[in-house]
Design a protein around this motif. Sequence first.
Motif, PDB file in Angstrom:
ATOM      1  N   LEU A  70       2.701   7.582   0.049  1.00 52.49           N
ATOM      2  CA  LEU A  70       4.109   7.296   0.291  1.00 52.49           C
ATOM      3  C   LEU A  70       4.874   7.336  -1.027  1.00 52.49           C
ATOM      4  O   LEU A  70       4.333   6.967  -2.072  1.00 52.49           O
ATOM      5  N   PRO A  71       6.125   7.756  -0.964  1.00 50.69           N
ATOM      6  CA  PRO A  71       6.931   7.702  -2.190  1.00 50.69           C
ATOM      7  C   PRO A  71       7.190   6.242  -2.578  1.00 50.69           C
ATOM      8  O   PRO A  71       7.203   5.374  -1.705  1.00 50.69           O
ATOM      9  N   ASP A  72       7.397   6.003  -3.862  1.00 50.06           N
ATOM     10  CA  ASP A  72       7.624   4.627  -4.320  1.00 50.06           C
ATOM     11  C   ASP A  72       8.768   3.962  -3.579  1.00 50.06           C
ATOM     12  O   ASP A  72       8.750   2.767  -3.323  1.00 50.06           O
ATOM     13  N   SER A  73       9.756   4.770  -3.187  1.00 49.96           N
ATOM     14  CA  SER A  73      10.925   4.199  -2.500  1.00 49.96           C
ATOM     15  C   SER A  73      10.548   3.574  -1.161  1.00 49.96           C
ATOM     16  O   SER A  73      11.287   2.761  -0.617  1.00 49.96           O
ATOM     17  N   SER A  74       9.382   3.938  -0.612  1.00 50.17           N
ATOM     18  CA  SER A  74       8.975   3.391   0.688  1.00 50.17           C
ATOM     19  C   SER A  74       8.448   1.969   0.583  1.00 50.17           C
ATOM     20  O   SER A  74       8.245   1.305   1.602  1.00 50.17           O
ATOM     21  N   ALA A  75       8.181   1.508  -0.634  1.00 54.29           N
ATOM     22  CA  ALA A  75       7.599   0.174  -0.801  1.00 54.29           C
ATOM     23  C   ALA A  75       8.476  -0.901  -0.167  1.00 54.29           C
ATOM     24  O   ALA A  75       7.978  -1.913   0.332  1.00 54.29           O
ATOM     25  N   SER A  76       9.770  -0.647  -0.136  1.00 53.09           N
ATOM     26  CA  SER A  76      10.678  -1.679   0.373  1.00 53.09           C
ATOM     27  C   SER A  76      10.562  -1.880   1.875  1.00 53.09           C
ATOM     28  O   SER A  76      11.103  -2.835   2.410  1.00 53.09           O
ATOM     29  N   PRO A 111       0.829  -1.214   0.000  1.00 56.75           N
ATOM     30  CA  PRO A 111       0.000   0.000   0.000  1.00 56.75           C
ATOM     31  C   PRO A 111       0.860   1.259   0.000  1.00 56.75           C
ATOM     32  O   PRO A 111       1.747   1.410   0.818  1.00 56.75           O
ATOM     33  N   LEU A 112       0.559   2.142  -0.941  1.00 58.41           N
ATOM     34  CA  LEU A 112       1.293   3.408  -0.955  1.00 58.41           C
ATOM     35  C   LEU A 112       0.362   4.585  -0.637  1.00 58.41           C
ATOM     36  O   LEU A 112       0.809   5.699  -0.427  1.00 58.41           O
ATOM     37  N   VAL A 113      -0.939   4.289  -0.595  1.00 56.79           N
ATOM     38  CA  VAL A 113      -1.899   5.344  -0.254  1.00 56.79           C
ATOM     39  C   VAL A 113      -2.604   4.974   1.042  1.00 56.79           C
ATOM     40  O   VAL A 113      -3.148   3.881   1.180  1.00 56.79           O
ATOM     41  N   PHE A 114      -2.559   5.866   2.008  1.00 59.49           N
ATOM     42  CA  PHE A 114      -3.235   5.668   3.281  1.00 59.49           C
ATOM     43  C   PHE A 114      -4.299   6.756   3.405  1.00 59.49           C
ATOM     44  O   PHE A 114      -4.001   7.938   3.223  1.00 59.49           O
ATOM     45  N   ASN A 115      -5.497   6.312   3.706  1.00 54.04           N
ATOM     46  CA  ASN A 115      -6.609   7.254   3.719  1.00 54.04           C
ATOM     47  C   ASN A 115      -7.458   7.051   4.969  1.00 54.04           C
ATOM     48  O   ASN A 115      -7.681   5.930   5.402  1.00 54.04           O
ATOM     49  N   TRP A 116      -7.937   8.147   5.564  1.00 50.98           N
ATOM     50  CA  TRP A 116      -8.764   8.067   6.754  1.00 50.98           C
ATOM     51  C   TRP A 116      -9.815   9.169   6.728  1.00 50.98           C
ATOM     52  O   TRP A 116      -9.766  10.073   5.890  1.00 50.98           O
ATOM     53  N   LYS A 117     -10.745   9.055   7.654  1.00 48.97           N
ATOM     54  CA  LYS A 117     -11.848  10.011   7.699  1.00 48.97           C
ATOM     55  C   LYS A 117     -11.932  10.535   9.124  1.00 48.97           C
ATOM     56  O   LYS A 117     -11.832   9.739  10.060  1.00 48.97           O
ATOM     57  N   SER A 118     -12.107  11.832   9.295  1.00 50.89           N
ATOM     58  CA  SER A 118     -12.237  12.310  10.666  1.00 50.89           C
ATOM     59  C   SER A 118     -13.482  13.150  10.812  1.00 50.89           C
ATOM     60  O   SER A 118     -14.015  13.660   9.827  1.00 50.89           O
ATOM     61  N   GLU A 121       9.615  18.414   7.752  1.00 54.56           N
ATOM     62  CA  GLU A 121       8.548  17.632   8.379  1.00 54.56           C
ATOM     63  C   GLU A 121       7.541  17.054   7.391  1.00 54.56           C
ATOM     64  O   GLU A 121       6.952  16.019   7.637  1.00 54.56           O
ATOM     65  N   ASP A 122       7.303  17.767   6.270  1.00 55.75           N
ATOM     66  CA  ASP A 122       6.212  17.288   5.426  1.00 55.75           C
ATOM     67  C   ASP A 122       6.683  16.325   4.339  1.00 55.75           C
ATOM     68  O   ASP A 122       5.961  16.006   3.433  1.00 55.75           O
ATOM     69  N   ASP A 123       7.886  15.857   4.460  1.00 51.44           N
ATOM     70  CA  ASP A 123       8.366  14.903   3.475  1.00 51.44           C
ATOM     71  C   ASP A 123       8.362  13.504   4.082  1.00 51.44           C
ATOM     72  O   ASP A 123       9.172  13.187   4.939  1.00 51.44           O
ATOM     73  N   PRO A 124       7.393  12.665   3.658  1.00 53.86           N
ATOM     74  CA  PRO A 124       7.272  11.360   4.293  1.00 53.86           C
ATOM     75  C   PRO A 124       8.489  10.468   4.097  1.00 53.86           C
ATOM     76  O   PRO A 124       8.691   9.531   4.845  1.00 53.86           O
ATOM     77  N   GLY A 125       9.265  10.751   3.084  1.00 53.54           N
ATOM     78  CA  GLY A 125      10.423   9.891   2.848  1.00 53.54           C
ATOM     79  C   GLY A 125      11.633  10.298   3.669  1.00 53.54           C
ATOM     80  O   GLY A 125      12.644   9.620   3.680  1.00 53.54           O
ATOM     81  N   LYS A 126      11.521  11.400   4.382  1.00 55.04           N
ATOM     82  CA  LYS A 126      12.681  11.972   5.050  1.00 55.04           C
ATOM     83  C   LYS A 126      13.323  11.022   6.052  1.00 55.04           C
ATOM     84  O   LYS A 126      14.538  10.914   6.141  1.00 55.04           O
ATOM     85  N   LYS A 127      12.480  10.318   6.808  1.00 53.17           N
ATOM     86  CA  LYS A 127      13.056   9.450   7.838  1.00 53.17           C
ATOM     87  C   LYS A 127      13.948   8.382   7.256  1.00 53.17           C
ATOM     88  O   LYS A 127      14.961   8.025   7.829  1.00 53.17           O
ATOM     89  N   VAL A 128      13.510   7.861   6.122  1.00 51.22           N
ATOM     90  CA  VAL A 128      14.303   6.833   5.469  1.00 51.22           C
ATOM     91  C   VAL A 128      15.665   7.418   5.114  1.00 51.22           C
ATOM     92  O   VAL A 128      16.703   6.823   5.357  1.00 51.22           O
ATOM     93  N   GLU A 129      15.641   8.658   4.570  1.00 53.33           N
ATOM     94  CA  GLU A 129      16.898   9.295   4.178  1.00 53.33           C
ATOM     95  C   GLU A 129      17.787   9.522   5.375  1.00 53.33           C
ATOM     96  O   GLU A 129      18.979   9.269   5.338  1.00 53.33           O
ATOM     97  N   ILE A 130      17.178  10.011   6.478  1.00 52.10           N
ATOM     98  CA  ILE A 130      17.980  10.288   7.653  1.00 52.10           C
ATOM     99  C   ILE A 130      18.578   9.007   8.183  1.00 52.10           C
ATOM    100  O   ILE A 130      19.735   8.955   8.585  1.00 52.10           O
TER     101      ILE A 130
END
Lengths: 248, 190
Positions: free
Chosen positions: A199-205, A160-167, B115-124
């Motif tokens: 999430l960026p594609d790089s996060s898939a890993s 999953p690269l898209v996370f969605n919620w409702k508040s 803060e608003d870059d979700p990939g930042k933690k991975v980079e750090i």
Amino acid sequence: MENRNSDSHPDIERLAEYGAGHLDTVEAGEIKQHLEVCPLCRLEIKKMDRFSKIDTDIQLEESSDWSRAGAEMERFFSERIIKRPEAGKDNKTRINWKRWHLYWLMPAAVAATLVVIFAIKGPAPGRMESDHSYGPLRGDTVEKVNIELLVPAGRINRVPLVFNWKSDQEYEFYSLEIFKADLTEVYSCDSIKGTTLILPDSSASIFKKGETYLWNVKAYKSVERVSSSNDSWFKILEKDNSKDQSDQ
Amino acid sequence: MRTSLEHISDEELVKVIARDSSDEACTELFGRYNKKIYMWCFSYTHDVDEALDCAQEILIRVFKNAGFFLFRSSLSTWIYKITRNYCLGEATSRKRQWYSRMLVLDEYFDAGMVEDDPGKKVEISEDIERFIEKARDVMTDDELEAFILHYYEGMRVREITAILSCDNLTGARTLIQNARRKFKRIVGER
């Protein structure tokens, strides 16, 4: 600040076993070799050792105002975790026989409503899969639970690269946390504007197939946390079933 | 808070909680770990109220998830892991005052904390590994460990003294100062 890349470092569990001398010679040798070049893992062992003894540090006990904090912790435990009745209160229920019907009618009505809801909606993805052993879900979250997690949920075919919620209302910003069933954090993100995180594609890993993940979202106004979701779960199936269906 | 379960092992205690989650078993678990959790949180937050907030949140996680405990490690390790992860996560998300110390790291980590870059933690996370790789050549093991604890995790000198088993505060302070000097040299070389 998860500064341990899980691919290149041993698990904390294995480090703990090494520290306790429970590993066989081969495994212990591997860890020893790794520790010679890895300050993060060396620190992890030292920190675990410190954690096991930290409550005997008298100086820290004083500087951290444990006498006050300990009382606060006990009060919190009694009120929020085990919900003990207040001391000195007579907790025996005195039944007003003139209104006796309310004592069974109200719980019965609630139970009936729940049965109807369950029949209509079916079992929702809860904290964990049904084939997992349930833990005692004691204690509530500190804030109001006004956020509903939408996707991902349950068994899914792709990472999953898209996370969605409702508040219930618009909050200033949100934070999102994803962790494994053993509560190891795999990803977290702060200061999310809006109710979707891509999430960026790089996060898939960071995700592995066949693994179950829990995730939750918290809402903030300024620095104050004002609302949160319950935990939801998803599991990335080993085999992409949607592909199979389209092939057929 | 004494209970009749005080003589059973941690692992047996978790089994009792998983089986019937009795108040007595929960009280025993609380009694064994609440002080450790709180004091660990305090060593990260340096503030009683913030440490209480963190410790209470961790307690909720521990009791909610006791049934997921897989006996792959000791209970103490499992609770340590939850506490550690929470404290490190909170340290990042709340950007505490002492966090400004980490600015020194921004000289090395080009982008800093966006803060608003979700990939930042991975980079750090990758950056700290790269930094360690380079720092290993110039810093001693103790200096590198003290540097990480102080600048990356935000721990105070006293806590670093305890974790690294230094003889006194001066020992830890010297390690940090030496590491900082060497760090500046590394940054200068880039």
